[in-house]
Design an enzyme around this catalytic site. Structure first.
Site, PDB file in Angstrom:
ATOM      1  N   GLU A  60     -13.384   8.944  11.901  1.00  0.00           N
ATOM      2  CA  GLU A  60     -13.360   9.178  10.210  1.00  0.00           C
ATOM      3  C   GLU A  60     -12.229  10.197  10.597  1.00  0.00           C
ATOM      4  OE1 GLU A  60     -16.486   9.315  11.317  1.00  0.00           O
ATOM      5  OE2 GLU A  60     -17.529   7.892  10.779  1.00  0.00           O
ATOM      6  N   HIS A 129     -28.055  10.172   5.578  1.00  0.00           N
ATOM      7  CA  HIS A 129     -27.835   8.338   5.414  1.00  0.00           C
ATOM      8  C   HIS A 129     -27.685   7.818   3.793  1.00  0.00           C
ATOM      9  CE1 HIS A 129     -26.224   8.675   9.573  1.00  0.00           C
ATOM     10  NE2 HIS A 129     -26.731   7.578   9.523  1.00  0.00           N
TER      11      HIS A 129
HETATM   12  C1  LIG Z   1     -19.741  10.420  11.482  1.00  0.00           C
HETATM   13  C2  LIG Z   1     -20.680   8.443  11.387  1.00  0.00           C
HETATM   14  N1  LIG Z   1     -20.074   7.747  11.570  1.00  0.00           N
HETATM   15  C3  LIG Z   1     -20.768   6.449  11.557  1.00  0.00           C
HETATM   16  C4  LIG Z   1     -21.578   6.554  11.762  1.00  0.00           C
HETATM   17  C5  LIG Z   1     -22.753   4.666  12.078  1.00  0.00           C
HETATM   18  N2  LIG Z   1     -23.248   5.089  13.000  1.00  0.00           N
HETATM   19  C6  LIG Z   1     -24.469   5.124  13.457  1.00  0.00           C
HETATM   20  S1  LIG Z   1     -24.585   5.028  15.019  1.00  0.00           S
HETATM   21  C7  LIG Z   1     -23.140   4.707  15.088  1.00  0.00           C
HETATM   22  C8  LIG Z   1     -22.759   3.799  17.027  1.00  0.00           C
HETATM   23  C9  LIG Z   1     -23.132   5.576  17.762  1.00  0.00           C
HETATM   24  O1  LIG Z   1     -23.052   4.210  19.261  1.00  0.00           O
HETATM   25  P1  LIG Z   1     -23.090   5.866  20.578  1.00  0.00           P
HETATM   26  O2  LIG Z   1     -22.976   6.788  20.237  1.00  0.00           O
HETATM   27  O3  LIG Z   1     -22.397   4.922  21.627  1.00  0.00           O
HETATM   28  O4  LIG Z   1     -24.197   5.159  20.036  1.00  0.00           O
HETATM   29  P2  LIG Z   1     -25.674   4.482  21.135  1.00  0.00           P
HETATM   30  O5  LIG Z   1     -25.728   3.936  19.507  1.00  0.00           O
HETATM   31  O6  LIG Z   1     -24.894   3.147  21.936  1.00  0.00           O
HETATM   32  O7  LIG Z   1     -26.769   4.462  21.576  1.00  0.00           O
HETATM   33  C10 LIG Z   1     -22.022   4.011  14.230  1.00  0.00           C
HETATM   34  C11 LIG Z   1     -21.250   4.087  14.434  1.00  0.00           C
HETATM   35  C12 LIG Z   1     -22.645   7.050  11.682  1.00  0.00           C
HETATM   36  N3  LIG Z   1     -23.746   7.500  12.068  1.00  0.00           N
HETATM   37  N4  LIG Z   1     -22.039   8.723  11.964  1.00  0.00           N
END
Ligand SMILES: Cc1ncc(C[n+]2csc(CCOP(=O)(O)OP(=O)(O)O)c2C)c(N)n1
Ligand SMILES: [Mg+2]
Lengths: 328, 332
Positions: A60, A129
Site C-alpha cells: 500500500e 477489517h
Molecule cells: C496490508 C494488507 N493489504 C491487503 C490485504 C487484503 N488481502 C488479504 S489476503 C491477500 C493476499 C495474500 O496473499 P499471500 O500472502 O500470498 O497469502 P495466501 O492468501 O496466498 O495464503 C490480500 C491482498 C490485507 N489483508 N492486508
C-alpha cells in the site's frame, strides 16, 4: 432512469472518466483478474488495456506513493487501496505527501489523484477489517474525503473526484455494493463538499453519511409512523464539509442528532455538533446528541458486532430522547 | 516446484507413531477445512474464510520441528497451523461459529486464532503485519534467555510489502531466532506471483540480507520437517534468522467469495496430482508403515473429531453482550 447497484454506478464512473481522459489510469491490488475486492473494476483491464488498468503487489505504501508521484508527473491516477484498514499502511504517503505537496511547495503543483478504499463493518470481518477510519483522514487539511451513500452519489462523486485537482480519499462502504438506486446515465456530477437533504422533515435533523444515511432514512420512516418527521442530511463529503446545508436544516428543525458508524470520541459527529453550536446555538431547542459505533474493536461474533453498530432502533431512541428534552 | 526429491520414509529417522501422526494431522486439517467450507455455505460461519486445502504438509512438517516452548505466529490462513500446533479443533470450530468457547472467545473468527498457552500467537490479517512482531518476539527470547525459536509463517503475497524487507533486515541485524516460513502458493488473492513480484524465487529475497535461505517442496511433509529442523537448530544455536520458501498450492479459492477466474482448471488439476496427503499415504504404504486398516481407522477418527467439533460449536453459547466492553484494556 436506470436502477443499478452502487457497484455498477462506481464502475460506470470509472469507465466514463477513463474514456473521457486518457490520463486517468487505475492501479492497485487485484484490480485486473479479480476485478477489485468488490468487483468494481471488473472488465476494465480488458476494455482499456493493462497499460491503463494494472495490478500492484500488496504494498500500500508504494501504491499510494506512486499515485502521488504519477499525479506530479501529469497523470490522474485512481489508486485502489482495497480497504481503509490497509490505507493505514499508506497513511504516511497520504498524509505526509499527498496532503502536503500543494501547500508545502508554495502552490506550485497539485496532486490530482483518487484513492479508493472500502470502509465500514457489518460483514463479520473482525476488528482489523471492519473499521470506519474516515475521521482520521478527514482531520487532515489538504485531503478531500468523500463517503457516498447511494449509487447516484457514488457515480457523481467519483466522477467529480477524478476531475478534481486535489487528492481525494474515496471511501465506499462494504455493505452498500449491492444496494440499488436510480442513477442518471452519462454525465452526472455531484460536487465535492455539497451535502444533500435526503428526506425533509420539521422535527429534528439527522446528520449522517455513508451507510448510516440509509439507516437514518429507515429510522425516519419508522418515526414518521409515530408522527415524528425527521429531516435527513447526507453529508456526502467530510472534507470539504458543507455546513451550510446542515445549518439551514437545523435552523428549521431546531434539533440535531448525528449518526455515524465510526467511534464516537474525536469523531465526525463531534465535529458537526461543535460547529452547530458555534454557528447556530440560538436556534437549538435541545442539546445535540450523537449516535455512534460502540467504542470497541469490532468483534467477529454476529451478536456482538450487531450490538456495536448503530441501527434504526438506536437512532429512534435517541431522537425521542432529544425531543423529550424540549417537550416535543 | 523445486526442492529435493521426496525423502524416503525409512530414512527420515522417525518412528511409526510419529509418521502416522503426521498423516493424522494432515487428514484432520483437510477434513476440518472441508467441513468449514460446507458450514460457510450453510451460513453457520461468516466473514472471511480462507481454507488451507493443499498446503497441509507445510504446517504439519514445519510445526513438528518445534519444541513446546517455541512460538508460532502466522497469517490469516491459520487453521492448519493452529491444528498442527495442537489447538483443540473443537475450540477452533467454535471460533468460526463466533461462540464464547472459541479460542479467541468468538471475537476473532477464522483469521484470528490464538492460544497463548500453546505458544500459538495468532492469526494476523494485515498482510505482512506480523513479521515485525516475530522480530520483537525473537528479541524478547534473546533478552530473556528463553531459548525460544519463533516460527513466522506468511504467504508469497506478503513478501512484497515493506514490512517484509524491514523485518528481514532487522532480524539479521539483531540476530533474532526467527524462522521465516513463506508459503508460496503462487498467488496472492487473484494475482499470480509473477505479476506481483519481480523475483520469482522468493527465498532469494532473504539471501540479500545474508540470511540462510532455501526452497523446500511444500507438498512433502518430511521434506518440510527436515528443512525446518535444520532452520530451528540454526536459530536456536544463536545463528540468527533462517528463511524457508515452501512451494505449495491452495486447492480452493482465496476465500469463500473467490470465483477463481484467474487460474486454469488444468493447473489446479496438475497440482492435485501432488496432493500432499495422497503422496504421503502412498509412501507410507509402499514402505509398509501404513496398512489399509490403519488408514481406515484414521479416517474414522478424524471424521469423528470434526463431527465432535461441529457439535461442540453448535451447542456452545454466543458470547455475552457484556463481552463487548471487556478485554479492551488490561486496567480499565
Ligand atoms: C496490508 C494488507 N493489504 C491487503 C490485504 C487484503 N488481502 C488479504 S489476503 C491477500 C493476499 C495474500 O496473499 P499471500 O500472502 O500470498 O497469502 P495466501 O492468501 O496466498 O495464503 C490480500 C491482498 C490485507 N489483508 N492486508
Ligand atoms: Mg499466496
Amino acid at each position: 432512469m436506470p436502477m443499478i447497484t452502487y457497484r455498477e454506478a462506481l464502475h460506470h464512473a470509472l469507465r466514463e472518466e477513463m474514456t473521457r481522459d486518457e490520463r486517468v489510469l487505475i492501479f492497485g491490488e487485484d484490480v485486473v483478474a479479480y476485478g477489485g475486492a468488490y468487483g468494481v473494476t471488473s472488465g476494465l483491464a480488458k476494455d482499456y488495456g493493462e497499460k491503463r488498468v494494472f495490478d500492484a503487489p500488496i504494498a500500500e505504501g508504494v501504491i499510494a506513493g506512486a499515485a502521488v508521484g504519477a499525479a506530479m508527473g501529469g497523470l490522474r491516477p485512481v489508486a485502489e487501496l482495497m480497504t481503509i484498514n490497509f490505507a493505514l499502511l499508506a497513511a504516511d504517503q497520504i498524509i505526509n505527501h499527498a496532503a502536503k505537496v500543494m501547500h508545502m511547495f508554495g502552490g506550485q503543483m497539485s496532486v490530482p489523484l483518487v484513492m479508493r478504499a472500502v470502509g465500514g463493518g457489518g460483514a463479520q470481518l473482525a476488528s482489523t477489517h471492519s473499521q470506519s477510519l474516515e475521521s482520521m483522514f478527514a482531520h487532515v487539511p489538504g485531503l478531500k474525503v468523500v463517503t457516498p451513500a447511494t449509487p447516484a452519489d457514488g457515480k457523481g462523486l467519483l466522477k467529480s473526484a477524478i476531475r478534481d485537482d486535489d487528492p481525494v480519499l474515496f471511501i465506499e462502504h462494504a455493505l452498500l455494493y449491492r444496494v440499488r438506486g436510480e442513477v442518471p446515465e452519462g454525465e452526472h456530477l455531484v460536487a465535492l463538499g455539497k451535502a444533500e437533504v435526503k428526506r425533509e422533515g420539521k422535527d429534528i435533523t439527522l446528520v449522517a453519511y455513508s451507510r448510516m444515511t440509509l439507516v437514518a432514512l429507515q429510522a425516519a420512516d419508522l418515526l414518521s409512523q409515530e408522527g415524528i418527521e425527521a429531516e435527513v442530511v447526507d453529508l456526502r463529503s467530510l472534507r470539504p464539509l458543507d455546513m451550510e446545508t446542515v445549518l439551514a436544516s437545523v435552523r428549521k428543525t431546531h434539533r440535531a442528532l448525528t449518526v455515524e458508524e465510526a467511534w464516537r470520541s474525536y469523531g465526525i459527529g463531534a465535529e458537526i455538533a461543535s460547529r452547530i453550536q458555534e454557528e447556530a446555538f440560538d436556534d437549538l431547542d435541545a442539546p445535540i446528541r450523537r449516535v455512534s459505533g460502540v467504542e470497541v474493536p469490532l468483534p467477529y461474533a454476529k451478536n456482538l458486532e450487531q450490538a456495536a453498530i448503530p441501527d434504526a432502533q438506536r437512532i429512534m431512541k435517541a431522537v425521542k430522547e432529544v425531543l423529550a428534552r424540549t417537550g416535543g | 516446484m523445486g526442492g529435493k526429491t521426496a525423502t524416503k520414509v525409512g530414512q527420515s529417522g522417525l518412528d511409526k507413531k510419529t509418521l502416522l501422526n503426521f498423516l493424522h494431522q494432515m487428514l484432520l486439517i483437510r477434513k476440518f477445512e472441508d467441513k468449514a467450507g460446507e458450514l460457510y455455505a450453510r451460513g453457520k460461519i461468516a466473514g472471511f474464510l480462507h481454507l488451507y486445502n493443499g498446503e497441509e504438509a507445510v504446517a504439519v512438517g514445519a510445526i513438528s520441528a518445534l519444541e513446546p516452548h517455541d512460538l508460532v505466529i502466522t497469517h490469516y490462513r491459520d487453521h492448519g497451523h493452529a491444528t498442527a500446533r495442537g489447538l483443540d479443533v473443537k475450540r477452533l470450530m467454535a471460533e468460526l461459529f463466533g461462540k464464547a468457547t472459541g479460542v479467541s472467545k468468538g471475537h476473532g473468527g477464522s483469521m484470528h486464532f490464538f492460544d497463548a498457552t500453546l505458544g500459538f500467537y495468532g492469526g494476523w490479517a494485515i498482510v505482512g503485519g506480523h513479521l515485525p512482531l516475530a522480530v520483537g518476539l525473537g528479541l524478547a527470547s534473546n533478552y530473556l534467555r528463553k531459548n525460544q525459536v519463533i516460527l513466522c509463517i506468511f504467504g508469497d503475497g506478503g513478501t512484497n510489502i515493506g514490512y517484509f524487507y524491514e523485518s528481514l533486515n532487522v532480524a539479521k541485524l539483531w540476530n533474532v531466532p526467527v524462522v521465516f516460513l513463506c508459503e508460496n502458493n503462487l498467488y496472492g488473492m487473484g494475482t499470480a506471483l509473477h505479476r506481483a513480484s519481480a523475483i520469482r524465487e522468493v527465498y532469494r529475497k532473504a539471501a540479500v540480507f545474508d540470511i540462510p535461505a532455501e526452497r523446500v517442496d511444500g507438498m512433502d511433509v518430511l521434506a518440510m520437517r527436515e528443512a525446518t529442523v535444520k532452520a530451528v537448530a540454526h536459530a536456536r544455536g544463536g545463528g540468527g534468522p533462517y528463511f524457508l520458501e515452501a512451494m505449495t498450492y491452495r486447492f480452493r479459492g482465496h476465500s469463500m467469495a473467490d470465483p477463481i477466474l484467474y487460474r486454469d482448471k488444468s493447473e489446479v488439476e496438475e497440482w492435485k496430482q501432488r496432493d500432499p496427503i495422497i503422496l504421503f499415504q502412498q509412501r507410507l504404504r509402499e514402505e509398509g508403515v501404513l496398512t489399509p486398516q490403519d488408514l481406515e481407522q484414521m479416517e474414522r477418527e478424524t471424521d469423528e473429531l470434526v463431527a465432535d467439533a461441529v457439535k461442540f460449536a453448535e451447542e456452545s453459547p454466543e458470547p455475552p453482550l457484556s463481552d463487548l466492553h471487556e478485554d479492551i484494556y488490561a486496567n480499565p
